[in-house]
Design a protein around this motif. Structure first.
Motif, mmCIF file in Angstrom:
data_model
loop_
_atom_site.group_PDB
_atom_site.id
_atom_site.type_symbol
_atom_site.label_atom_id
_atom_site.label_comp_id
_atom_site.label_asym_id
_atom_site.label_seq_id
_atom_site.Cartn_x
_atom_site.Cartn_y
_atom_site.Cartn_z
ATOM 1 N N GLU A 239 0.777 -1.143 0.207
ATOM 2 C CA GLU A 239 0.007 -0.035 -0.120
ATOM 3 C C GLU A 239 0.947 1.269 0.120
ATOM 4 N N TRP B 105 2.230 1.521 -3.316
ATOM 5 C CA TRP B 105 1.322 2.096 -4.429
ATOM 6 C C TRP B 105 0.929 3.584 -4.360
ATOM 7 N N ASP B 106 0.901 4.193 -2.942
ATOM 8 C CA ASP B 106 0.476 5.774 -2.907
ATOM 9 C C ASP B 106 1.543 6.686 -3.317
ATOM 10 N N LYS C 177 1.401 6.228 -7.385
ATOM 11 C CA LYS C 177 0.295 7.051 -7.431
ATOM 12 C C LYS C 177 0.339 8.523 -7.723
ATOM 13 N N TYR C 178 1.173 9.138 -6.725
ATOM 14 C CA TYR C 178 1.225 10.441 -6.611
ATOM 15 C C TYR C 178 2.186 10.974 -7.472
ATOM 16 N N SER D 196 0.883 10.716 -11.024
ATOM 17 C CA SER D 196 0.010 11.762 -11.289
ATOM 18 C C SER D 196 0.378 13.000 -11.468
ATOM 19 N N LEU E 218 -4.465 9.348 -14.190
ATOM 20 C CA LEU E 218 -4.560 9.396 -12.849
ATOM 21 C C LEU E 218 -5.047 10.792 -12.554
ATOM 22 N N ARG F 59 -8.965 7.664 -11.800
ATOM 23 C CA ARG F 59 -8.412 7.386 -10.543
ATOM 24 C C ARG F 59 -9.321 6.957 -9.503
ATOM 25 N N MET F 60 -10.714 6.987 -9.560
ATOM 26 C CA MET F 60 -11.422 6.287 -8.599
ATOM 27 C C MET F 60 -11.281 4.733 -8.927
ATOM 28 N N ASP G 211 -8.042 3.445 -7.694
ATOM 29 C CA ASP G 211 -8.095 3.402 -6.326
ATOM 30 C C ASP G 211 -8.982 1.961 -5.870
ATOM 31 N N LYS H 51 -6.524 -0.842 -6.862
ATOM 32 C CA LYS H 51 -5.495 -0.860 -5.889
ATOM 33 C C LYS H 51 -5.934 -1.401 -4.551
ATOM 34 N N ALA H 52 -7.012 -1.071 -4.052
ATOM 35 C CA ALA H 52 -7.715 -1.755 -2.531
ATOM 36 C C ALA H 52 -7.670 -3.009 -2.774
#
Length: 211
Positions: A72, A75-76, A79-80, A83, A98, A104-105, A108, A111-112
């Motif tokens: 996780e 991943w974050d 992602k940022y 983006s 993203l 993006r939704m 996410d 990813k979850a």
């Protein structure tokens, strides 16, 4: 042949790049685990991220997004970075921007699910190992010094068990691992790796039952 093999994943990525009139650049981690907790554990991915931040990568393909990471925190970070650099992310079955709220939704959510699946996989693996260990099976790769693994179970080694017993006796008599190390090397007793030079750290782990 398994359609998820590394070769097929590479071939799919190259095909995708060529169809989109792009020059493919390969970033191959081999069998490195995508569940690693840090970039230090995955130097290739760290280099990819560095190229994203420096604006040298604008299009990034992974056969599946979980090949990038199942962790996780990573991943974050990815992602940022993706983006902020306006990188377009591709997989075998989707394209993600993203900076697009809908993409993006969905990303996410995906990813979850990936992180959740990885957590369940880790729990099942640990539970399986504990169950096998309770049945007397040895689950680690290399046996501790003084033992051999036969049919996935530990047995006393004919070659090294007597040395292991002597080491433990010396330590029980209050002799330090530094002195034990010197005695072993003087007698030219081989270590677990077959070397006559013993590492003090290995002895420390052995006598403290952490090897």
């Amino acid at each position: 042949e398994d359609n998820t093999s590394l070769k097929n994943q590479k071939d799919e990525g190259i095909k995708k790049a060529i169809l989109d009139n792009k020059t493919p650049v390969l970033w191959n981690e081999g069998s490195a685990s995508s569940s690693g907790d840090t970039f230090e554990e995955r130097p290739v991915l760290e280099e990819v991220f560095s190229n994203i931040v420096s604006d040298d990568i604008k299009h990034l393909y992974a056969w599946d997004y979980d090949r990038l990471s199942r962790n996780e925190r990573i991943w974050d970070t990815l992602k940022y970075g993706i983006s902020d650099a306006n990188v377009i992310l591709y997989s075998r079955d989707s394209i993600v921007d993203l900076n697009n709220p809908s993409d993006r939704m969905l990303f996410d959510v995906r990813k979850a699910v990936t992180v959740y699946d990885n957590s369940l996989r880790a729990i099942r693996s640990k539970t399986g190992k504990v169950s096998r260990a309770k049945q007397g099976y040895y689950m680690n790769s290399a046996p501790p010094y003084g033992f051999d693994v036969v049919n996935k179970k530990l047995i006393l080694s004919k070659k090294t068990s007597k040395h292991a017993k002597q080491i433990m006796k010396w330590y029980g008599d209050g002799i330090s691992t530094q002195v034990i190390r010197q005695r072993l090397m003087k007698k030219k007793i081989p270590s677990a790796n077959g070397n006559v030079i013993w590492a003090k750290g290995s002895l420390d782990k052995m006598v403290n039952n952490t090897c």
